[in-house]
Write an enzyme that holds these catalytic residues in place. Structure first.
Site, PDB file in Angstrom:
ATOM      1  N   CYS A 232      15.698  62.950 -19.218  1.00 26.05           N
ATOM      2  CA  CYS A 232      16.298  63.850 -18.222  1.00 26.05           C
ATOM      3  C   CYS A 232      17.665  64.386 -18.654  1.00 26.05           C
ATOM      4  O   CYS A 232      17.906  65.601 -18.610  1.00 26.05           O
ATOM      5  CB  CYS A 232      16.382  63.173 -16.865  1.00 26.05           C
ATOM      6  SG  CYS A 232      17.492  61.752 -16.764  1.00 26.05           S
ATOM      7  N   HIS A 280      18.772  59.689 -12.473  1.00 26.63           N
ATOM      8  CA  HIS A 280      17.903  60.836 -12.793  1.00 26.63           C
ATOM      9  C   HIS A 280      18.622  62.137 -12.442  1.00 26.63           C
ATOM     10  O   HIS A 280      19.434  62.193 -11.521  1.00 26.63           O
ATOM     11  CB  HIS A 280      16.584  60.756 -12.025  1.00 26.63           C
ATOM     12  CG  HIS A 280      15.584  61.798 -12.474  1.00 26.63           C
ATOM     13  ND1 HIS A 280      15.120  61.885 -13.771  1.00 26.63           N
ATOM     14  CD2 HIS A 280      14.984  62.817 -11.802  1.00 26.63           C
ATOM     15  CE1 HIS A 280      14.267  62.889 -13.873  1.00 26.63           C
ATOM     16  NE2 HIS A 280      14.173  63.475 -12.699  1.00 26.63           N
ATOM     17  N   HIS A 292      13.145  69.435 -14.608  1.00 25.56           N
ATOM     18  CA  HIS A 292      13.548  68.120 -15.124  1.00 25.56           C
ATOM     19  C   HIS A 292      12.485  67.536 -16.044  1.00 25.56           C
ATOM     20  O   HIS A 292      11.350  68.004 -16.093  1.00 25.56           O
ATOM     21  CB  HIS A 292      13.826  67.160 -13.962  1.00 25.56           C
ATOM     22  CG  HIS A 292      12.623  66.846 -13.103  1.00 25.56           C
ATOM     23  ND1 HIS A 292      12.370  65.601 -12.585  1.00 25.56           N
ATOM     24  CD2 HIS A 292      11.592  67.635 -12.661  1.00 25.56           C
ATOM     25  CE1 HIS A 292      11.265  65.618 -11.862  1.00 25.56           C
ATOM     26  NE2 HIS A 292      10.783  66.841 -11.890  1.00 25.56           N
TER      27      HIS A 292
END
Length: 317
Positions: A232, A280, A292
């Site tokens: 990510c 995240h 993402h």
């Protein structure tokens, strides 16, 4: 260049953008346009928005140039005024001296003087400098007037560009609003269309998002930062690196890499973070969606913000 001529040369931007907005307005004949029709409208609006953005950027450069020219002209006018004042004082002093020395009969002064030649030399010198400085005053006055005209012209030019830039920004906002409405209707009909639409904007955030969007479908790999696989924070780091911005390969550090913004302020390319420990993150795309690299076994993709433990957002550029 005269201000009127300058204004005419720049007014094309406003005229063109007005035409763009007219042609960009979605048709109301069909209350339920098809996905294809909405996609066509979205592409047209995105293209027109790019044109408006480039015109806006061009006027921004012209405004900076005009402001610099106005400053130079103002400084020049001040120098000319200062020089004129200095010469005026000198001429006034010379005139006073000449008047005082001329109070006596020149013949008597000459005969009575112990140094007639010095008197003649002094008189000639005073006359010479008075004449020369009188000429110089006229020249300085002309230069000062020219400098003041140049200053006024430059200031007027800067004002014209600033006004055109403001008008263009208003029109750009209208087209952006239209684009977002059409995009929203399209995504509501078919969520997969969001990934196919162009990213609008000319800033580095929008440019970085364009690079990231080109990686849709690439696999998630822990610790990877491109160009073929990503985690990510590796995806956002790689995307911003393409536009000259260095980000650390760690969500916690990227959280502190820019300005924190509210959810209502989100723009394409802003970084969005999730969970209390920020483990995240992704890049905001628009319409409540973000791009993402999710997790092992998944690929780079677009997902909704809704339903996720949203922590906040950061604007890097």
């Amino acid at each position: 260049m005269r201000p009127a001529s300058f204004s005419r040369r720049l007014s094309w931007a406003v005229a063109l953008t007005g035409a763009l907005i007219v042609t960009a307005t979605p048709a109301h004949a069909d209350p339920e346009p098809s996905t294809k029709e909405l996609r066509t409208q979205a592409y047209k609006l995105a293209d027109q928005l790019e044109q408006l953005t480039e015109q806006y950027n061009g006027l921004k450069v012209k405004l900076q140039q005009s402001q610099r020219a106005a400053k130079v002209a103002t400084d020049n006018a001040k120098r000319q005024e200062k020089s004129l004042e200095g010469v005026r004082e000198k001429v006034g002093s010379l005139a006073a001296t000449s008047y005082m020395q001329g109070g006596a009969d020149p013949t008597v002064s000459f005969v009575a003087s112990q140094d007639p030649q010095r008197l003649l030399d002094q008189a000639a010198t005073l006359h010479f400098f008075a004449t020369q400085d009188g000429t110089r005053v006229q020249g300085l006055m002309q230069a000062m007037q020219a400098a003041q005209r140049a200053r006024k012209s430059a200031e007027e030019r800067a004002k014209q560009v600033s006004q055109l830039r403001a008008q263009l920004e208003t029109q750009r906002e209208k087209v952006t609003s239209l684009y977002e409405k059409v995009r929203g209707r399209l995504v509501k009909k078919d969520p997969t269309q969001l990934a196919k639409l162009p990213v609008v904007g000319s800033g580095k955030a929008a440019q970085a998002l364009r690079y990231a969007m080109s990686k849709i479908g690439r696999p998630y790999v822990w610790g990877a930062a491109g160009p073929s696989t990503f985690d990510c924070s590796g995806l956002t780091m790689w995307a911003y690196k393409q536009v000259g911005i260095s980000l650390p390969h760690y969500t916690g550090s990227q959280w502190n890499a820019g300005t924190h913004i509210s959810r209502s302020q989100l723009q394409p390319g802003d970084l969005v973070f999730f969970h209390g420990d920020l483990h995240h993150m992704g890049m905001y795309v628009g319409d409540g969606k973000f791009l993402h690299a999710p997790q092992t076994g998944d690929v780079v993709k677009i997902s909704p913000l809704a339903g996720r433990p949203y922590a906040g957002a950061v604007r890097v550029a």
